[in-house]
Motif scaffolding. Structure first.
Motif, mmCIF file in Angstrom:
data_model
loop_
_atom_site.group_PDB
_atom_site.id
_atom_site.type_symbol
_atom_site.label_atom_id
_atom_site.label_comp_id
_atom_site.label_asym_id
_atom_site.label_seq_id
_atom_site.Cartn_x
_atom_site.Cartn_y
_atom_site.Cartn_z
ATOM 1 N N SER A 185 0.818 -1.214 0.000
ATOM 2 C CA SER A 185 0.000 0.000 0.000
ATOM 3 C C SER A 185 0.852 1.264 0.000
ATOM 4 N N SER A 186 2.104 1.154 0.494
ATOM 5 C CA SER A 186 2.998 2.306 0.505
ATOM 6 C C SER A 186 3.675 2.526 -0.845
ATOM 7 N N GLY A 187 3.410 1.621 -1.804
ATOM 8 C CA GLY A 187 4.048 1.712 -3.101
ATOM 9 C C GLY A 187 5.283 0.851 -3.235
ATOM 10 N N TYR A 188 5.685 0.185 -2.173
ATOM 11 C CA TYR A 188 6.877 -0.671 -2.163
ATOM 12 C C TYR A 188 6.585 -1.945 -2.939
ATOM 13 N N ASP A 189 7.501 -2.377 -3.757
ATOM 14 C CA ASP A 189 7.364 -3.610 -4.517
ATOM 15 C C ASP A 189 7.496 -4.796 -3.569
ATOM 16 N N ARG A 190 6.442 -5.612 -3.413
ATOM 17 C CA ARG A 190 6.454 -6.722 -2.458
ATOM 18 C C ARG A 190 7.432 -7.819 -2.867
ATOM 19 N N GLU A 191 7.902 -7.807 -4.114
ATOM 20 C CA GLU A 191 8.912 -8.780 -4.516
ATOM 21 C C GLU A 191 10.222 -8.575 -3.766
ATOM 22 N N ASP A 192 10.412 -7.393 -3.169
ATOM 23 C CA ASP A 192 11.625 -7.098 -2.418
ATOM 24 C C ASP A 192 11.460 -7.344 -0.920
ATOM 25 N N ILE A 193 10.264 -7.773 -0.489
ATOM 26 C CA ILE A 193 10.012 -8.024 0.928
ATOM 27 C C ILE A 193 10.499 -9.430 1.278
ATOM 28 N N THR A 194 11.178 -9.565 2.418
ATOM 29 C CA THR A 194 11.812 -10.824 2.786
ATOM 30 C C THR A 194 10.942 -11.623 3.744
ATOM 31 N N ALA A 195 10.758 -12.904 3.428
ATOM 32 C CA ALA A 195 10.151 -13.827 4.383
ATOM 33 C C ALA A 195 11.225 -14.412 5.295
ATOM 34 N N LEU A 196 12.436 -14.628 4.755
ATOM 35 C CA LEU A 196 13.617 -14.997 5.535
ATOM 36 C C LEU A 196 14.723 -14.014 5.179
ATOM 37 N N GLU A 197 15.301 -13.399 6.194
ATOM 38 C CA GLU A 197 16.288 -12.358 5.960
ATOM 39 C C GLU A 197 17.569 -12.909 5.341
ATOM 40 N N GLY A 198 18.263 -12.071 4.603
ATOM 41 C CA GLY A 198 19.587 -12.423 4.121
ATOM 42 C C GLY A 198 20.566 -12.472 5.278
ATOM 43 N N ARG A 199 21.577 -13.330 5.146
ATOM 44 C CA ARG A 199 22.471 -13.563 6.275
ATOM 45 C C ARG A 199 23.876 -13.854 5.776
ATOM 46 N N ASP A 200 24.864 -13.289 6.480
ATOM 47 C CA ASP A 200 26.274 -13.561 6.182
ATOM 48 C C ASP A 200 27.008 -13.657 7.516
ATOM 49 N N THR A 201 27.475 -14.858 7.861
ATOM 50 C CA THR A 201 28.035 -15.099 9.189
ATOM 51 C C THR A 201 29.412 -15.736 9.091
ATOM 52 N N LEU A 202 30.362 -15.143 9.793
ATOM 53 C CA LEU A 202 31.686 -15.733 9.953
ATOM 54 C C LEU A 202 31.894 -16.004 11.431
ATOM 55 N N SER A 203 32.232 -17.237 11.781
ATOM 56 C CA SER A 203 32.457 -17.583 13.188
ATOM 57 C C SER A 203 33.775 -18.326 13.324
ATOM 58 N N LEU A 204 34.437 -18.072 14.444
ATOM 59 C CA LEU A 204 35.747 -18.652 14.691
ATOM 60 C C LEU A 204 35.854 -19.030 16.157
ATOM 61 N N LEU A 205 36.304 -20.256 16.412
ATOM 62 C CA LEU A 205 36.614 -20.712 17.766
ATOM 63 C C LEU A 205 38.042 -21.243 17.779
ATOM 64 N N ALA A 206 38.799 -20.865 18.790
ATOM 65 C CA ALA A 206 40.162 -21.358 18.927
ATOM 66 C C ALA A 206 40.429 -21.660 20.392
ATOM 67 N N SER A 207 41.241 -22.668 20.643
ATOM 68 C CA SER A 207 41.565 -23.017 22.027
ATOM 69 C C SER A 207 42.979 -23.566 22.115
ATOM 70 N N LEU A 208 43.580 -23.318 23.263
ATOM 71 C CA LEU A 208 44.858 -23.916 23.637
ATOM 72 C C LEU A 208 44.654 -24.645 24.957
ATOM 73 N N SER A 209 45.116 -25.873 25.032
ATOM 74 C CA SER A 209 45.005 -26.656 26.259
ATOM 75 C C SER A 209 46.403 -27.080 26.694
ATOM 76 N N TRP A 210 46.826 -26.550 27.846
ATOM 77 C CA TRP A 210 48.169 -26.814 28.366
ATOM 78 C C TRP A 210 48.072 -27.749 29.556
ATOM 79 N N HIS A 211 48.607 -28.946 29.404
ATOM 80 C CA HIS A 211 48.672 -29.907 30.491
ATOM 81 C C HIS A 211 49.927 -29.592 31.300
ATOM 82 N N ALA A 212 49.775 -28.633 32.196
ATOM 83 C CA ALA A 212 50.930 -28.082 32.902
ATOM 84 C C ALA A 212 51.636 -29.134 33.752
ATOM 85 N N THR A 213 50.856 -29.984 34.419
ATOM 86 C CA THR A 213 51.402 -31.092 35.208
ATOM 87 C C THR A 213 50.518 -32.306 34.964
#
Length: 650
Positions: free
Chosen positions: A204-232
């Motif tokens: 109704s606002s004049g916006y083209d509904r073809e551009d309306i998202t049912a699921l949003e676009g997404r770009d995700t980068l994730s990183l996990l790093a660990s060090l485990s030192w068996h000191a004794t």
């Protein structure tokens, strides 16, 4: 000890989340599910939220306000009441990210996961607030001396040609930097999803509904790093580092406008943990720090901004010791300091609060067949004072095959730093209203009752549970209202005159305490190994809810839900499955109901050799969808989607 020896002799699944000590799954003093690394690898869901949702009484729904953020709820409690942890360390983003907790799950690369332990029901005596509905503890893989790596790639695409393609690539590598002394693990994952835009016509606002998202676009980068030192020989020091950059784009429609949103959530986390293994018991001391920034730039036309930063620092210490032959005593403390920064929406620019706690738990072997787990936690919150949360749970080994267990416990949850600030205001209702904090909120408390039974045979098992959660001062968002006059239209998300025309004024919602709410139900789950090649598993949940102040059901809960999966493994190299998920009718608001529906999935995994595995399948085979009326206000079901993927070890 007897339970551990029995479990190890039969290769039974071991868990740690229910008691902070290792024990057999069926002996755990809680209702639990476990998702293994193999389950994750074989699953059609690229997101961990999809995979977790196959478990009993766990639901993963798309948040109606933001076009595709998955909300994880357990036993009918909102996603805000699901505590998510990694190796027992909580992820904390409830204040910084108020619309959906899938940001927590998306920070964990799937290739790094050894298993996921899910507790249904509160565990406040051990873990404090946030887990009033349940707890998800993600256990990551421990490195070994020999270096090994895993590479995975996945691709999924809806078959309606309206976008929604999702790509994921992940790499995990681990091994010893110094043999038997210093170990390292690094996991990185990149996930991208194009926006799914299945609509047509003109808004109704004049916006083209073809551009309306049912699921949003997404770009995700994730990183996990660990060090485990068996000191004794008996001391280990672990260093954990995490980083994620999660960007989302959407265009969501309401009755009067279309809101374009560009959200970027960045998370930095660090932790150092000392573990000691002594002649008298075990100890663990940890400091963790997590900084979450949520930059939400939305074209709202009402000067709202959401640029939030939350810093959470936690110090925790615990010890486990053995008193005689009958008692395993675990005790400890934790201290959490949370600081919220939001210069646009807080008059002071920042808000902070601390919360400290002492806890103790005794696993008491009363007889050869009966074990009692008795615990309690004393919380002290800067704003809400002290609260004691006790818990008693009994596990009875009635026969070699039958276990009966149950208990009662109290849970406590303080309002978040965004809920309890009266000057905190953010956009809601897709720009149609403001969500305002309430400084008069009380903490939530609940009493949880549970009775469960587990019966196990060599080729099949079944588990059943009755549960009841009596919640006092449950915090819920109010229905919209119109501060300048007029009637709020929930479907249209706007204030209206008596003749139905919009007033042009901005509506409002806030938080309020429901005097008492009841959430109770029945759970059933089981597995049957039909033959060496065929197996079937499934679960069913019946949910009954009531707001005692109104006598009405709590909204957006499925009264009936179920899941069934049939596996066929004709050879060592090939495995296939077919699964069905049933979701019963649920009430969205006073005038709007979502009808019951069932989705079907098909999938297969082919082992090319011991190192390379291929997978493919189709989700939502029958292309089920919600009604147009529900779609219009943001509810969605993913369409028929195919996926392909591979995993290679080297």
């Amino acid at each position: 000890v007897l339970a551990q020896e029995e479990a190890q002799a039969t290769d039974e699944q071991m868990v740690v989340t229910a008691t902070r000590t290792e024990m057999a799954l069926k002996q755990a003093p809680a209702s639990m599910s476990v998702i293994t690394a193999q389950d994750i690898e074989d699953s059609p869901g690229i997101t961990l939220a999809d995979i977790v949702a196959e478990s009993t009484s766990v639901e993963s729904d798309f948040d109606s306000t933001r076009a595709g953020r998955q909300m994880i709820s357990i036993r009918g409690m909102d996603s805000d009441y699901t505590l998510i942890m990694v190796n027992g360390r909580r992820l904390s983003s409830a204040s910084a990210i108020i619309r959906g907790n899938d940001f927590d799950l998306s920070t964990i690369p799937a290739d790094s996961i050894e298993r996921v332990e899910i507790i249904r029901g509160p565990m406040s005596a051990l873990y404090g607030s946030d887990g009033m509905g349940g707890t998800i503890n993600i256990i990551t893989k421990a490195p070994e001396n020999d270096w090994s790596s895993t590479l995975s790639m996945d691709n999924s695409s809806p078959m309606d040609g309206n976008g929604g393609q999702e790509y994921s690539v992940g790499l995990t590598t681990s091994g010893a930097l110094i043999e038997d002394e210093l170990y390292a693990r690094v996991s990185v994952n990149q996930t991208s999803r194009n926006a799914w835009q299945p609509y047509s016509g003109t808004h109704s606002s004049g916006y083209d509904r073809e551009d309306i998202t049912a699921l949003e676009g997404r770009d995700t980068l994730s990183l996990l790093a660990s060090l485990s030192w068996h000191a004794t020989d008996n001391q280990t020091i672990d260093f954990d580092f995490g980083y994620s950059n999660d960007e989302r784009e959407s265009a969501a429609e309401s009755a009067k406008s279309v809101i374009e949103s560009d959200t970027r959530v960045v998370r930095h986390s660090q932790a150092i943990t000392h573990s000691g293994f002594w002649s008298w018991g075990d100890t663990q001391v940890r400091y963790s720090r997590e900084n979450v920034t949520d930059n939400d730039a939305a074209d709202l036309g009402n000067n709202f901004s959401s640029d939030i930063e939350e810093l959470t620092q936690i110090v925790e210490a615990s010890a486990t010791t053995y008193v005689g032959d009958s008692h395993t005593l675990t005790f400890g403390m934790d201290y959490q300091l949370s600081e919220l920064t939001n210069k646009e929406n807080l008059s002071s620019g920042t808000s902070e609060a601390y919360q400290g706690a002492l806890f103790v738990q005794d696993q008491w072997v009363m007889t050869d067949s009966l074990t009692a787990t008795i615990g309690g936690r004393l919380d002290k919150h800067e704003l809400y004072g002290e609260e004691f949360s006790p818990r008693v749970y009994l596990v009875h080994q009635t026969t070699n095959d039958l276990i009966i267990k149950g208990g009662v416990g109290k849970a406590f949850k303080a309002p978040t730093l965004t809920q309890n600030q009266s000057d905190y205001t953010v956009s809601s209702c897709k720009g149609g209203c403001a969500l305002v904090g309430n400084e008069d909120l009380n903490p939530e408390t609940s009493i949880n009752y549970e009775l469960a039974t587990v019966y196990t045979q060599p080729r099949w098992n079944v588990e059943a549970a009755l549960f009841r959660n009596e919640i006092n001062d449950l915090i819920e968002r109010t229905q919209g209202y119109c501060p300048q006059g007029g009637d709020w239209n929930e479907s249209a998300l706007q204030c209206e005159n008596p003749d139905g025309t919009p007033t042009g004024d901005l509506g409002a919602k806030t938080y309020q305490n429901v005097s008492e709410a009841i959430i109770q139900g029945v759970e059933l789950g089981g597995m049957y190994q039909i033959s060496d090649e065929w197996a079937v598993s499934g679960n069913y949940t019946y949910l009954d809810t009531e707001d005692k102040s109104t006598g009405e059901e709590l909204l957006e809960r499925y009264k009936h839900s179920g899941f069934v999966k049939l596996n066929w493994n004709p050879t060592y190299y090939l495995s296939t499955f077919a699964s069905a998920r049933y979701r019963g009718e649920r009430q969205i608001d006073g005038d709007l109901t979502q009808d019951a529906y069932t989705t079907l999935n098909l999938g297969t995994v082919y082992n090319v050799n011991d190192s390379v595995r291929l997978r493919a399948g189709i989700s939502n085979l029958t292309d089920e969808s919600v009604s147009e009326e529900l779609e219009y206000i943001g509810y969605v079901e993913e369409p028929r989607t195919y996926y392909v993927g591979m995993t290679a070890d080297f």
